[in-house]
Design a protein around this motif. Structure first.
Motif, PDB file in Angstrom:
ATOM      1  N   THR A  80     -10.988   9.589  11.719  1.00  0.00           N
ATOM      2  CA  THR A  80      -9.808   9.698  12.060  1.00  0.00           C
ATOM      3  C   THR A  80      -8.713  10.110  11.171  1.00  0.00           C
ATOM      4  N   ALA A  81      -8.863   9.057   9.825  1.00  0.00           N
ATOM      5  CA  ALA A  81      -7.868   9.490   8.830  1.00  0.00           C
ATOM      6  C   ALA A  81      -8.216  10.877   8.257  1.00  0.00           C
ATOM      7  N   ASP A  82      -9.493  10.969   8.156  1.00  0.00           N
ATOM      8  CA  ASP A  82      -9.829  12.253   7.544  1.00  0.00           C
ATOM      9  C   ASP A  82      -8.913  13.610   8.341  1.00  0.00           C
ATOM     10  N   ARG A  83      -9.119  13.296   9.796  1.00  0.00           N
ATOM     11  CA  ARG A  83      -8.347  14.427  10.313  1.00  0.00           C
ATOM     12  C   ARG A  83      -6.754  14.450  10.220  1.00  0.00           C
ATOM     13  N   ALA A  84      -6.405  13.734   9.720  1.00  0.00           N
ATOM     14  CA  ALA A  84      -5.401  12.887   9.831  1.00  0.00           C
ATOM     15  C   ALA A  84      -3.731  13.426   9.983  1.00  0.00           C
ATOM     16  N   THR A  85      -4.011  12.512  10.774  1.00  0.00           N
ATOM     17  CA  THR A  85      -2.493  11.920  10.966  1.00  0.00           C
ATOM     18  C   THR A  85      -2.385  10.747  10.024  1.00  0.00           C
ATOM     19  N   HIS A  86      -3.094  10.114  10.336  1.00  0.00           N
ATOM     20  CA  HIS A  86      -3.349   8.915   9.398  1.00  0.00           C
ATOM     21  C   HIS A  86      -4.331   7.921  10.034  1.00  0.00           C
ATOM     22  N   ALA A  94       4.247   5.851   6.942  1.00  0.00           N
ATOM     23  CA  ALA A  94       3.533   7.372   7.225  1.00  0.00           C
ATOM     24  C   ALA A  94       4.576   8.364   6.785  1.00  0.00           C
ATOM     25  N   GLU A  95       5.795   8.271   6.223  1.00  0.00           N
ATOM     26  CA  GLU A  95       6.517   9.135   5.911  1.00  0.00           C
ATOM     27  C   GLU A  95       6.261   9.148   4.203  1.00  0.00           C
ATOM     28  N   GLU A  96       5.387   8.301   3.919  1.00  0.00           N
ATOM     29  CA  GLU A  96       5.125   8.168   2.270  1.00  0.00           C
ATOM     30  C   GLU A  96       3.726   8.463   2.256  1.00  0.00           C
ATOM     31  N   VAL A  97       2.833   7.948   3.268  1.00  0.00           N
ATOM     32  CA  VAL A  97       1.289   8.042   2.828  1.00  0.00           C
ATOM     33  C   VAL A  97       0.631   8.347   4.436  1.00  0.00           C
ATOM     34  N   PRO A  98      -0.593   8.843   4.357  1.00  0.00           N
ATOM     35  CA  PRO A  98      -1.157   8.994   5.500  1.00  0.00           C
ATOM     36  C   PRO A  98      -1.416   7.717   6.289  1.00  0.00           C
ATOM     37  N   LEU A 111       0.751  -1.285   0.102  1.00  0.00           N
ATOM     38  CA  LEU A 111       0.063   0.001  -0.052  1.00  0.00           C
ATOM     39  C   LEU A 111       0.847   1.274  -0.029  1.00  0.00           C
ATOM     40  N   ALA A 112       2.043   1.255   1.004  1.00  0.00           N
ATOM     41  CA  ALA A 112       2.650   2.340   0.871  1.00  0.00           C
ATOM     42  C   ALA A 112       3.579   2.664  -0.335  1.00  0.00           C
ATOM     43  N   ASP A 113       4.086   1.550  -0.879  1.00  0.00           N
ATOM     44  CA  ASP A 113       4.837   1.672  -2.152  1.00  0.00           C
ATOM     45  C   ASP A 113       3.824   2.365  -3.250  1.00  0.00           C
ATOM     46  N   SER A 114       2.702   2.055  -3.273  1.00  0.00           N
ATOM     47  CA  SER A 114       1.862   2.372  -4.251  1.00  0.00           C
ATOM     48  C   SER A 114       1.165   3.806  -3.825  1.00  0.00           C
ATOM     49  N   GLY A 115       1.413   4.733  -2.903  1.00  0.00           N
ATOM     50  CA  GLY A 115       0.960   5.789  -2.355  1.00  0.00           C
ATOM     51  C   GLY A 115      -0.433   5.704  -1.946  1.00  0.00           C
TER      52      GLY A 115
END
Ligand code: SF4
Length: 350
Positions: free
Chosen positions: A330-336, A169-173, A142-146
């Motif tokens: 929560t994701a919408d408010r995101a941190t992630h 989390a450095e790449e995507v929420p 998932l992260a690799d695909s953004g």
């Protein structure tokens, strides 16, 4: 396969499960069987008519050894001609190729990198994950695909993957939520017999918070007469705040078919004094009466504020779908970073 290194017994599975490779049992998981399948797909689209804030889910496992008596996902096991009681706890379907399938699906040009929720139906960090290690590959794909992702779990195995999640989390929420419903150790061991202790889950929240995640805790389901006194809620919220959680989501118990029979049997066996109260509350509906929801809100909101937590009154979040909905918020408010209000949604969750 990973299990071949163990002295596992090959069990002739009588089940007709699509993609079944084999069924295994191991002394390490006494009383359980794992049905290893090759999944054809991993990303499940949530029906458009759903009100969930995300469009996709992934569930590496079907069935859950955490064995929560109140689990709303129980009825989904009947799609496999298994029962929603012991079979749900002990007959676990494992999608052994799930990470490869996720990687392939997220490489498609049509993949729009919409938020994917993990843990919306069964727990991705149940005990079997310690052996199958499916989640690292899923997270990486998932992260690799953004692709943004969220995880909701009761499993302290989450801790194993926190460094990986922090890198993701450095790449995507990336949004994390821990479900902790019961703060009395004896009650927790009885009503969630396969779960890690509350103390261990709080320690996992702390570990995630220390890595910079704004962790949500799902204080749900709140169990009428069992976990809903002011002092019990106060103790729970104090523990959640002390663990470094950012936010708490609470909701009263629902008793939909599958969970209802199982939970009321537990009440009869363990708290016969509450049979009348529960039958009265849930006689006409799977939901607690509105008066109860109002009482719970009046009781808990000041406590949430006192403990410095953000809070969400989510009457519906003890279902997988609805827990996912809250996780998505929560994701919408995101941190992630419980069940289908509409049972027709259920098959899509696998
Ligand atoms: S409530 Fe969650 S952790 Fe408990 S048995 Fe169901 S899926 Fe597993």
């Amino acid at each position: 396969m990973r299990w071949e290194a163990q002295s596992t017994a090959q069990v002739a599975g009588p089940l007709q499960i699509p993609g079944l490779l084999r069924t295994t049992a191991s002394p390490e998981f006494a009383g359980m069987r794992f049905h290893e399948v090759m999944a054809k797909s991993a990303l499940n689209r949530v029906p458009a008519r759903s009100s969930m804030p995300f469009s996709w889910t992934i569930n590496p496992y079907r069935g859950c050894s955490h064995a929560c008596v109140y689990c709303f996902a129980r009825s989904t096991h009947t799609y496999l001609d298994l029962d929603s009681g012991d079979d749900f706890d002990r007959e676990v379907v494992v999608k052994v190729n799930v990470a490869d399938v996720v990687r392939a699906e997220t490489r498609r040009r049509s993949w729009a990198r919409e938020h994917v929720a993990l843990g919306t139906n069964t727990d991705p960090y149940q005990r079997a994950e310690g052996r199958y290690r499916l989640m690292p590959g899923v997270i990486e794909a998932l992260a690799d695909s953004g692709t943004p992702l969220s995880v909701l779990t009761k499993g302290t195995l989450l801790r194993r993957d926190l460094p990986l999640l922090a890198r993701a989390a450095e790449e995507v929420p990336v949004d994390l939520a821990m479900s902790i419903a019961v703060f009395d150790d004896d009650l927790q061991a009885s009503i969630e017999p396969g779960t890690p202790t509350t103390k261990a889950r709080l320690a996992t929240v702390r570990a995630a918070a220390d890595l910079g995640f704004r962790v949500s805790v799902f204080l749900m389901p709140v169990l009428p007469y069992l976990t809903d006194s002011t002092s019990q809620l106060d103790d729970a919220l104090r523990g959640i705040a002390d663990a470094g959680a950012h936010r708490v989501v609470y909701g009263a118990l629902h008793l939909r078919p599958g969970a209802r029979e199982w939970f009321l049997t537990w009440i009869r066996d363990h708290r016969p004094d509450l049979v009348g109260a529960y039958e009265g509350m849930y006689a006409r509906s799977a939901y607690a009466p509105q008066a109860y929801h109002r009482m719970l809100a009046r009781r808990i909101r000041p406590l949430i504020e006192r403990h410095g937590l953000a809070g969400t009154d989510d009457e519906d979040t003890d279902s997988p779908v609805e827990r996912g909905r809250a996780a998505g918020r929560t994701a919408d408010r995101a941190t992630h970073t419980g069940r289908a209000a509409d049972s027709a949604i259920q098959p899509a969750l696998f």
